[in-house]
Design an enzyme around this catalytic site. Structure first.
Site, PDB file in Angstrom:
ATOM      1  N   SER A 159       0.827  -1.205   0.000  1.00  0.00           N
ATOM      2  CA  SER A 159       0.000   0.000   0.000  1.00  0.00           C
ATOM      3  C   SER A 159       0.866   1.262   0.000  1.00  0.00           C
ATOM      4  O   SER A 159       0.374   2.342  -0.315  1.00  0.00           O
ATOM      5  CB  SER A 159      -0.887   0.007   1.246  1.00  0.00           C
ATOM      6  N   GLU A 205       4.502   6.376   7.666  1.00  0.00           N
ATOM      7  CA  GLU A 205       4.321   7.005   6.342  1.00  0.00           C
ATOM      8  C   GLU A 205       4.649   8.500   6.389  1.00  0.00           C
ATOM      9  O   GLU A 205       5.077   9.078   5.402  1.00  0.00           O
ATOM     10  CB  GLU A 205       2.878   6.816   5.851  1.00  0.00           C
ATOM     11  N   HIS A 244       5.298  -2.146   7.481  1.00  0.00           N
ATOM     12  CA  HIS A 244       5.777  -0.811   7.854  1.00  0.00           C
ATOM     13  C   HIS A 244       6.513  -0.815   9.197  1.00  0.00           C
ATOM     14  O   HIS A 244       7.296   0.082   9.475  1.00  0.00           O
ATOM     15  CB  HIS A 244       4.590   0.155   7.992  1.00  0.00           C
TER      16      HIS A 244
HETATM   17  N1  DGL Z   1       2.222  -2.424   5.143  1.00  0.00           N
HETATM   18  C1  DGL Z   1       0.892  -2.894   5.258  1.00  0.00           C
HETATM   19  C2  DGL Z   1       0.834  -4.197   6.013  1.00  0.00           C
HETATM   20  O1  DGL Z   1       1.790  -4.954   6.006  1.00  0.00           O
HETATM   21  C3  DGL Z   1      -0.167  -1.982   5.836  1.00  0.00           C
HETATM   22  C4  DGL Z   1      -0.115  -0.571   5.630  1.00  0.00           C
HETATM   23  C5  DGL Z   1      -1.455   0.078   5.478  1.00  0.00           C
HETATM   24  O2  DGL Z   1      -2.254   0.153   6.427  1.00  0.00           O
HETATM   25  O3  DGL Z   1      -1.666   0.526   4.369  1.00  0.00           O
HETATM   26  O4  DGL Z   1      -0.181  -4.508   6.602  1.00  0.00           O
END
Ligand code: DGL
Length: 272
Positions: A10, A157, A193
């Site tokens: 994402s 982010e 993340h």
């Molecule tokens: N990086 C994503 C995950 O591993 C989530 C990030 C988002 O909430 O967009 O769940």
């Protein structure tokens, strides 16, 4: 022919996975797609995550990818099964889409001595119960506790992962999760993340608690998968090329992505 391995997230988080994959399998071509314009996915509905993820997977197929890794737990939890079962058979029966939950749940039980593990994830991943269902298949005796951390992705982010403001939210969720069982000795960062918050999580959690990031686990699993699927492996092109696509600003992406990927990045804008 250019047939890179596609890696999707994402936003920036999947770069923590790509980094480990590239480290173990540098010879392949990769195209990374970060849907930064529509991040976060973790707070969105099942249908929205499914539609966004499918759109991105289709785009990666159009770029020649035979294999796409959803380097996002939320997309793996909410979209992978539908894509594999409903879309691939008609869209591209000879191509494959893999997620990050299965490889992680296959090994998680080997890290815990007490048999009590904690999962830190987005609200979407937690409510999907994908980890509970998958872990049950491989380690039925493991006690699994989950904690949704809705502020962690926005902190990461927005480049606030090392700020004093992040301390509050890290402490809050670690305390809540460890409060669910005093026997938890393994914490899984079940969002790609979260490795950016690793230092703060380490400082907050007791020293006897093992903290697992997924990048290395997913990379090892991909090495194994490619060995077991030579028909797919031979179709993946091997010129060591990297292409980074973002649905939002390339300047922002290049500045931020370096921190996640560990190397400089020059992205290309993608209008979906
Ligand atoms: N990086 C994503 C995950 O591993 C989530 C990030 C988002 O909430 O967009 O769940």
């Amino acid at each position: 022919m250019n047939q890179p391995i596609g890696v999707f997230d994402s936003g920036y988080g999947g770069l923590t996975v790509l980094r480990e994959i590239v480290h173990k399998l540098p010879q392949y071509d990769y195209v990374y797609l970060g849907d930064n314009a529509r991040t976060p996915y973790g707070t969105r509905s099942f249908d929205t995550v499914y539609q966004y993820t499918l759109e991105c997977v289709r785009h990666l197929f159009d770029r020649g990818c035979r294999l796409v890794i959803l380097a996002c737990n939320t997309a793996s939890a909410k979209a992978l099964r539908n894509i594999q079962q409903l879309d691939l058979p008609t869209l591209a029966p000879d191509r494959r889409v893999l997620g990050v939950i299965r490889p992680t749940t296959e090994v998680i039980g080997t890290y815990s001595k007490t048999g009590h593990v904690g999962i830190l994830a987005t609200r979407g991943t937690v409510t999907s119960e994908s980890y509970l269902v998958e872990i049950e298949k491989f380690f039925p005796d493991l006690s699994v506790f989950q904690e949704a951390c809705p502020m962690w992705v926005p902190l990461v982010e927005n480049g606030e992962y090392a700020s004093p403001g992040a301390d509050y939210f890290v402490q809050q969720h670690i305390d809540r999760l460890l409060g669910k069982s005093r026997k938890i000795d393994t914490l899984l960062l079940a969002c790609t993340h979260y490795p950016l918050l690793l230092n703060k999580i380490r400082q907050t959690a007791p020293p006897n608690v093992t903290i697992l990031s997924q990048g290395g686990i997913v990379a090892d699993s991909l090495v194994d998968y490619l060995k077991r699927h030579p028909e797919l492996e031979t179709q993946c092109s091997k010129h060591g090329r990297r292409l980074f696509l973002t649905t939002d600003s390339t300047d922002d992406f290049d500045r931020q992505a370096t921190i996640f990927y560990g190397d400089s990045v020059q992205s290309v804008h993608l209008a979906l």
